[in-house]
Write a protein that holds these residues in place. Sequence first.
Motif, PDB file in Angstrom:
ATOM      1  N   VAL A  52       0.850  -1.179   0.000  1.00  0.00           N
ATOM      2  CA  VAL A  52       0.000   0.000   0.000  1.00  0.00           C
ATOM      3  C   VAL A  52       0.892   1.238   0.000  1.00  0.00           C
ATOM      4  N   VAL A  53       0.458   2.258  -0.735  1.00  0.00           N
ATOM      5  CA  VAL A  53       1.190   3.516  -0.852  1.00  0.00           C
ATOM      6  C   VAL A  53       0.268   4.650  -0.427  1.00  0.00           C
ATOM      7  N   CYS A  54       0.805   5.593   0.365  1.00  0.00           N
ATOM      8  CA  CYS A  54       0.067   6.792   0.743  1.00  0.00           C
ATOM      9  C   CYS A  54       0.848   8.003   0.249  1.00  0.00           C
ATOM     10  N   SER A  55       0.162   8.949  -0.387  1.00  0.00           N
ATOM     11  CA  SER A  55       0.819  10.169  -0.844  1.00  0.00           C
ATOM     12  C   SER A  55       0.641  11.275   0.186  1.00  0.00           C
ATOM     13  N   ASP A  56       1.452  12.321   0.054  1.00  0.00           N
ATOM     14  CA  ASP A  56       1.349  13.427   1.002  1.00  0.00           C
ATOM     15  C   ASP A  56       0.019  14.168   0.881  1.00  0.00           C
ATOM     16  N   ARG A  57      -0.737  13.930  -0.189  1.00  0.00           N
ATOM     17  CA  ARG A  57      -2.077  14.522  -0.348  1.00  0.00           C
ATOM     18  C   ARG A  57      -3.172  13.622   0.229  1.00  0.00           C
ATOM     19  N   CYS A 114       0.073  11.425   6.356  1.00  0.00           N
ATOM     20  CA  CYS A 114       0.940  10.253   6.470  1.00  0.00           C
ATOM     21  C   CYS A 114       0.059   9.078   6.858  1.00  0.00           C
ATOM     22  N   MET A 115       0.627   7.878   6.937  1.00  0.00           N
ATOM     23  CA  MET A 115      -0.201   6.705   7.249  1.00  0.00           C
ATOM     24  C   MET A 115       0.515   5.747   8.195  1.00  0.00           C
ATOM     25  N   GLY A 116      -0.294   4.926   8.847  1.00  0.00           N
ATOM     26  CA  GLY A 116       0.200   3.803   9.639  1.00  0.00           C
ATOM     27  C   GLY A 116      -0.625   2.583   9.294  1.00  0.00           C
ATOM     28  N   LEU A 117       0.037   1.446   9.061  1.00  0.00           N
ATOM     29  CA  LEU A 117      -0.648   0.223   8.649  1.00  0.00           C
ATOM     30  C   LEU A 117      -0.789  -0.741   9.818  1.00  0.00           C
ATOM     31  N   LYS A 118      -1.980  -1.291   9.955  1.00  0.00           N
ATOM     32  CA  LYS A 118      -2.243  -2.286  11.005  1.00  0.00           C
ATOM     33  C   LYS A 118      -2.350  -3.656  10.367  1.00  0.00           C
ATOM     34  N   LYS A 119      -1.447  -4.561  10.769  1.00  0.00           N
ATOM     35  CA  LYS A 119      -1.542  -5.956  10.341  1.00  0.00           C
ATOM     36  C   LYS A 119      -1.072  -6.822  11.495  1.00  0.00           C
ATOM     37  N   ARG A 120      -1.678  -7.986  11.619  1.00  0.00           N
ATOM     38  CA  ARG A 120      -1.414  -8.806  12.797  1.00  0.00           C
ATOM     39  C   ARG A 120      -0.131  -9.622  12.684  1.00  0.00           C
ATOM     40  N   HIS A 121       0.169 -10.123  11.484  1.00  0.00           N
ATOM     41  CA  HIS A 121       1.401 -10.901  11.311  1.00  0.00           C
ATOM     42  C   HIS A 121       1.751 -10.928   9.829  1.00  0.00           C
ATOM     43  N   PRO A 167      -4.368  -9.464   3.138  1.00  0.00           N
ATOM     44  CA  PRO A 167      -4.349  -8.019   2.894  1.00  0.00           C
ATOM     45  C   PRO A 167      -5.700  -7.350   3.112  1.00  0.00           C
ATOM     46  N   ALA A 168      -6.761  -8.063   2.830  1.00  0.00           N
ATOM     47  CA  ALA A 168      -8.100  -7.484   3.000  1.00  0.00           C
ATOM     48  C   ALA A 168      -8.427  -7.207   4.457  1.00  0.00           C
ATOM     49  N   ALA A 169      -7.718  -7.862   5.375  1.00  0.00           N
ATOM     50  CA  ALA A 169      -7.992  -7.679   6.793  1.00  0.00           C
ATOM     51  C   ALA A 169      -7.177  -6.540   7.400  1.00  0.00           C
ATOM     52  N   CYS A 170      -6.336  -5.897   6.608  1.00  0.00           N
ATOM     53  CA  CYS A 170      -5.504  -4.805   7.105  1.00  0.00           C
ATOM     54  C   CYS A 170      -6.314  -3.508   7.184  1.00  0.00           C
ATOM     55  N   ALA A 171      -5.886  -2.641   8.096  1.00  0.00           N
ATOM     56  CA  ALA A 171      -6.492  -1.314   8.222  1.00  0.00           C
ATOM     57  C   ALA A 171      -5.397  -0.266   8.134  1.00  0.00           C
ATOM     58  N   VAL A 172      -5.734   0.867   7.549  1.00  0.00           N
ATOM     59  CA  VAL A 172      -4.789   1.973   7.395  1.00  0.00           C
ATOM     60  C   VAL A 172      -5.323   3.187   8.140  1.00  0.00           C
ATOM     61  N   ALA A 173      -4.494   3.770   8.987  1.00  0.00           N
ATOM     62  CA  ALA A 173      -4.829   5.031   9.640  1.00  0.00           C
ATOM     63  C   ALA A 173      -4.060   6.139   8.935  1.00  0.00           C
ATOM     64  N   ARG A 174      -4.785   7.152   8.430  1.00  0.00           N
ATOM     65  CA  ARG A 174      -4.141   8.300   7.796  1.00  0.00           C
ATOM     66  C   ARG A 174      -4.278   9.522   8.709  1.00  0.00           C
ATOM     67  N   LEU A 175      -3.151  10.162   8.961  1.00  0.00           N
ATOM     68  CA  LEU A 175      -3.101  11.343   9.828  1.00  0.00           C
ATOM     69  C   LEU A 175      -2.850  12.582   8.983  1.00  0.00           C
ATOM     70  N   SER A 176      -3.660  13.632   9.186  1.00  0.00           N
ATOM     71  CA  SER A 176      -3.506  14.859   8.413  1.00  0.00           C
ATOM     72  C   SER A 176      -2.834  15.948   9.240  1.00  0.00           C
ATOM     73  N   SER A 177      -2.345  16.970   8.538  1.00  0.00           N
ATOM     74  CA  SER A 177      -1.714  18.104   9.208  1.00  0.00           C
ATOM     75  C   SER A 177      -2.733  18.949   9.972  1.00  0.00           C
ATOM     76  N   ALA A 178      -4.038  18.669   9.790  1.00  0.00           N
ATOM     77  CA  ALA A 178      -5.089  19.327  10.555  1.00  0.00           C
ATOM     78  C   ALA A 178      -5.509  18.491  11.759  1.00  0.00           C
ATOM     79  N   CYS A 179      -4.695  17.488  12.106  1.00  0.00           N
ATOM     80  CA  CYS A 179      -4.938  16.629  13.278  1.00  0.00           C
ATOM     81  C   CYS A 179      -6.212  15.808  13.148  1.00  0.00           C
ATOM     82  N   GLN A 180      -6.466  15.295  11.966  1.00  0.00           N
ATOM     83  CA  GLN A 180      -7.590  14.394  11.728  1.00  0.00           C
ATOM     84  C   GLN A 180      -7.042  13.027  11.367  1.00  0.00           C
ATOM     85  N   VAL A 181      -7.675  11.965  11.868  1.00  0.00           N
ATOM     86  CA  VAL A 181      -7.281  10.600  11.533  1.00  0.00           C
ATOM     87  C   VAL A 181      -8.450   9.896  10.854  1.00  0.00           C
TER      88      VAL A 181
END
Length: 320
Positions: free
Chosen positions: A137-142, A170-177, A182-196
């Motif tokens: 998975v790829v996350c862009s700065d936008r 930016c992003m953080g990836l959650k995976k158990r092992h 891949p379908a069970a993974c979750a991505v948290a994206r954090l913005s410069s406005a302090c929103q996740v």
Amino acid sequence: MSCMLCDLSPQGLCPERDFKVEHGGFSDTPIHCLKHVLGTRSVVTSGPPESPLQIWRIGGDDSDVIKRTACIEASTGSRSQRKVAPSLSGKPCVLHASQVNDTALTDLESHRSLYSVDTDCADRVSGLEFVSADEFVVCSDRGHLWLCDVRDPAGLQSVASPEQEGLQWCMGLKKRHVHTDPAACAVARLSSACQVLVTDLRSPRSPLCQAKMTIHQDAPCLDFMTVTWAPALDQCVAVSGFNGAVHIYDTQSWGPAATEAEPLFIHKGHRMSHDPDRDRDSVVVTTHVWHPWKPRTVLSAATNGSLHVWDWADQTAVHR
């Protein structure tokens, strides 16, 4: 409890007492990121824009030297630091990119390119992670998310976009092992406005849940913004990079609509570790990482040179 790497405080982590150098080496360029390649004695480092990735071998039993073995040259015109993601299994390789259109997979033994994406998108890459042996998975700065399977000729697939433009993400990836579906993974994206925004890759078009955080922003910087999932706690994330604190949240209380979230805990110790001649408010946490199996232990570092290893407790539970 919070500890600082310092040779003056008897209560802190002291180099002479608590650390033993087992291997070492020298780089002729600054190192901004270092990643270990699973199943090997190799590490990969990245530095300033347009500098090459460097591959290093950690010395064996008969040597204490970390020796550079190869370089992977940067693509022409790279305008930002390259993100690096080592392979999770199989043949040792490294995924790397500074912008979306130069994302590539390189074999560490032959240094041969195994895969490159086919896209014109030149957005800066802020996050890059494998979700399985063949998918990443790829996350862009936008704030845009792409999912790619190196076995699929269709290549990079756009899966999610933020509703609000003009922010940095930016992003953080959650995976158990390693072998997580891949379908069970979750991505948290954090913005410069302090929103996740939390995205379930099984249904990525709309957020699974989201929250707005009330964090005082001294000087948000994409290179410092960090969001991570706790590996040994089910739904906790940590956020840093806005000031001298690390904030911890429980996403279980979040819903599909953005609401204000209260932190479970705030670590403010880095601001207490300031130089008396320096403005305390200028301290910013540069990164943090969770202990892999101690559920409430976190390591964090800041711009004032402080390195803290600390445990935390749910402050909200005290008032229930």
